[in-house]
Scaffold this motif. Sequence first.
Motif, PDB file in Angstrom:
ATOM      1  N   LEU A 133       0.825  -1.201   0.000  1.00  0.00           N
ATOM      2  CA  LEU A 133       0.000   0.000   0.000  1.00  0.00           C
ATOM      3  C   LEU A 133       0.864   1.258   0.000  1.00  0.00           C
ATOM      4  N   VAL A 134       0.551   2.177  -0.896  1.00  0.00           N
ATOM      5  CA  VAL A 134       1.307   3.419  -1.042  1.00  0.00           C
ATOM      6  C   VAL A 134       0.336   4.595  -0.971  1.00  0.00           C
ATOM      7  N   VAL A 135       0.704   5.617  -0.223  1.00  0.00           N
ATOM      8  CA  VAL A 135      -0.097   6.843  -0.169  1.00  0.00           C
ATOM      9  C   VAL A 135       0.428   7.821  -1.216  1.00  0.00           C
ATOM     10  N   VAL A 136      -0.456   8.223  -2.125  1.00  0.00           N
ATOM     11  CA  VAL A 136      -0.122   9.224  -3.145  1.00  0.00           C
ATOM     12  C   VAL A 136      -1.101  10.385  -2.972  1.00  0.00           C
ATOM     13  N   PRO A 137      -0.666  11.474  -2.355  1.00  0.00           N
ATOM     14  CA  PRO A 137      -1.588  12.600  -2.128  1.00  0.00           C
ATOM     15  C   PRO A 137      -2.113  13.173  -3.439  1.00  0.00           C
ATOM     16  N   GLN A 138      -3.351  13.630  -3.382  1.00  0.00           N
ATOM     17  CA  GLN A 138      -3.969  14.242  -4.553  1.00  0.00           C
ATOM     18  C   GLN A 138      -3.360  15.606  -4.846  1.00  0.00           C
ATOM     19  N   SER A 139      -3.583  16.053  -6.059  1.00  0.00           N
ATOM     20  CA  SER A 139      -3.261  17.422  -6.442  1.00  0.00           C
ATOM     21  C   SER A 139      -4.509  18.008  -7.087  1.00  0.00           C
ATOM     22  N   VAL A 140      -4.395  19.215  -7.573  1.00  0.00           N
ATOM     23  CA  VAL A 140      -5.536  19.835  -8.238  1.00  0.00           C
ATOM     24  C   VAL A 140      -5.039  20.603  -9.446  1.00  0.00           C
ATOM     25  N   SER A 141      -5.756  20.450 -10.549  1.00  0.00           N
ATOM     26  CA  SER A 141      -5.434  21.187 -11.771  1.00  0.00           C
ATOM     27  C   SER A 141      -6.737  21.422 -12.521  1.00  0.00           C
ATOM     28  N   LEU A 142      -7.316  22.589 -12.328  1.00  0.00           N
ATOM     29  CA  LEU A 142      -8.588  22.917 -12.968  1.00  0.00           C
ATOM     30  C   LEU A 142      -8.350  23.721 -14.239  1.00  0.00           C
ATOM     31  N   PRO A 143      -8.996  23.338 -15.341  1.00  0.00           N
ATOM     32  CA  PRO A 143      -8.868  24.152 -16.557  1.00  0.00           C
ATOM     33  C   PRO A 143      -9.469  25.534 -16.340  1.00  0.00           C
ATOM     34  N   THR A 178     -14.930  22.068 -17.329  1.00  0.00           N
ATOM     35  CA  THR A 178     -14.190  23.223 -17.841  1.00  0.00           C
ATOM     36  C   THR A 178     -14.683  24.544 -17.255  1.00  0.00           C
ATOM     37  N   GLN A 179     -15.888  24.538 -16.646  1.00  0.00           N
ATOM     38  CA  GLN A 179     -16.448  25.765 -16.081  1.00  0.00           C
ATOM     39  C   GLN A 179     -16.403  25.802 -14.553  1.00  0.00           C
ATOM     40  N   MET A 180     -15.899  24.729 -13.930  1.00  0.00           N
ATOM     41  CA  MET A 180     -15.920  24.683 -12.470  1.00  0.00           C
ATOM     42  C   MET A 180     -15.028  25.745 -11.839  1.00  0.00           C
ATOM     43  N   ALA A 181     -13.872  26.005 -12.428  1.00  0.00           N
ATOM     44  CA  ALA A 181     -12.998  27.037 -11.862  1.00  0.00           C
ATOM     45  C   ALA A 181     -13.701  28.386 -11.870  1.00  0.00           C
ATOM     46  N   MET A 216      -8.328  13.514   0.606  1.00  0.00           N
ATOM     47  CA  MET A 216      -8.537  14.943   0.385  1.00  0.00           C
ATOM     48  C   MET A 216      -9.671  15.150  -0.613  1.00  0.00           C
ATOM     49  N   ALA A 217     -10.718  15.825  -0.187  1.00  0.00           N
ATOM     50  CA  ALA A 217     -11.880  16.029  -1.050  1.00  0.00           C
ATOM     51  C   ALA A 217     -11.543  16.981  -2.189  1.00  0.00           C
ATOM     52  N   ASN A 218     -12.007  16.632  -3.398  1.00  0.00           N
ATOM     53  CA  ASN A 218     -11.783  17.516  -4.545  1.00  0.00           C
ATOM     54  C   ASN A 218     -12.355  18.902  -4.301  1.00  0.00           C
ATOM     55  N   SER A 219     -13.546  18.961  -3.691  1.00  0.00           N
ATOM     56  CA  SER A 219     -14.175  20.265  -3.471  1.00  0.00           C
ATOM     57  C   SER A 219     -13.313  21.156  -2.591  1.00  0.00           C
ATOM     58  N   VAL A 220     -12.688  20.567  -1.577  1.00  0.00           N
ATOM     59  CA  VAL A 220     -11.835  21.345  -0.674  1.00  0.00           C
ATOM     60  C   VAL A 220     -10.555  21.767  -1.385  1.00  0.00           C
ATOM     61  N   LEU A 221      -9.909  20.820  -2.062  1.00  0.00           N
ATOM     62  CA  LEU A 221      -8.683  21.141  -2.796  1.00  0.00           C
ATOM     63  C   LEU A 221      -8.921  22.245  -3.824  1.00  0.00           C
ATOM     64  N   GLU A 222     -10.005  22.114  -4.575  1.00  0.00           N
ATOM     65  CA  GLU A 222     -10.280  23.085  -5.632  1.00  0.00           C
ATOM     66  C   GLU A 222     -10.624  24.448  -5.050  1.00  0.00           C
ATOM     67  N   GLY A 223     -11.428  24.455  -3.985  1.00  0.00           N
ATOM     68  CA  GLY A 223     -11.751  25.722  -3.349  1.00  0.00           C
ATOM     69  C   GLY A 223     -10.513  26.424  -2.826  1.00  0.00           C
ATOM     70  N   LEU A 224      -9.636  25.676  -2.163  1.00  0.00           N
ATOM     71  CA  LEU A 224      -8.402  26.261  -1.652  1.00  0.00           C
ATOM     72  C   LEU A 224      -7.517  26.763  -2.786  1.00  0.00           C
ATOM     73  N   ALA A 225      -7.373  25.955  -3.837  1.00  0.00           N
ATOM     74  CA  ALA A 225      -6.502  26.325  -4.951  1.00  0.00           C
ATOM     75  C   ALA A 225      -6.947  27.619  -5.612  1.00  0.00           C
ATOM     76  N   LEU A 226      -8.253  27.892  -5.569  1.00  0.00           N
ATOM     77  CA  LEU A 226      -8.793  29.096  -6.195  1.00  0.00           C
ATOM     78  C   LEU A 226      -8.903  30.263  -5.218  1.00  0.00           C
ATOM     79  N   GLY A 227      -8.368  30.081  -4.014  1.00  0.00           N
ATOM     80  CA  GLY A 227      -8.348  31.174  -3.058  1.00  0.00           C
ATOM     81  C   GLY A 227      -9.686  31.471  -2.423  1.00  0.00           C
TER      82      GLY A 227
END
Length: 289
Positions: free
Chosen positions: A81-91, A176-179, A198-209
């Motif tokens: 088992l390997v932990v690979v943390p998520q990232s975020v990249s929104l168009p 494509t419109q989520m950001a 890590m929830a996508n909604s949290v990661l994306e919200g944080l990434a967008l400030g």
Amino acid sequence: PALIHAFHAYRTGPLALRLARRTAIPLVVTFTGTDANHDLFDAERAPLVRQVLEGAARLTAFHTSIADRVTRVLPDLRGRLVVVPQSVSLPRGVTFDLRARWPLPAQTALFVFPAGIRAVKNPGFPLGPLGRLVRHLPEIHLLYAGPLLDPGAGEALLRSLAARPWARHIGTVPHTQMASLLSQADVVLNCSVSEGGMANSVLEGLALGRAVLASDIDGNRSLIDDGLTGFLFRDEAEFERRAAELARDPGLRERLGRAGRELVARRYPPEREIEGYRDVYRQLVAVPI
């Protein structure tokens, strides 16, 4: 292919395991929060989930909390088992026309709930506390963006919204419109009962400030330092108090959003996630990746 990588042990794992055995190539399985928190303990689904996990050459999880939960039940999996943390990249660059979907007053504190509507996301939770706040803070509005994945939860939500003109569900928003949509939010909500890391909604919200208000669960605690990069809540009273603070104080929202954006840029760049999976693949296949 050199290997097969399945996302979700219960939903895609069985097919992937059959293909891997038929072609005699390694199987990698990424298990999700639903796998670890629900399916692994469901009397009907657990045997199939265990069969997939035990048949995989490598397993990946988004966070140590999920990996620990699985290995407490199946300790023999620890070495694979390997932990690979998520990232975020929104168009970026494609505009979501919020005004066309829901014309809002100029002075609005917009809370956005970006998620597929199903029970584990707890979509009805914010309606009670925000409904109480709206009496004193009429600028508060709540927008749900996501498909109705669970018919029961979806129907219950739509019934609840019928009597609440300050809240609306707009359905699926193109990726494509989520950001663009999230950038128009004042606060991004995550009310989940559990997450697969890590929830996508949290990661994306944080990434967008954006300011994030999230339930106090393992996956959200991995991203939210309460009061520094966002707010966590444990019950309705805490949610209501934090929501009121965020609705009233644009400066607070800006401070939390800035700290969250810096956190994601520093710790969770896409390159880190890509390299994490490359390392997993290199352990299994003899070709350079």
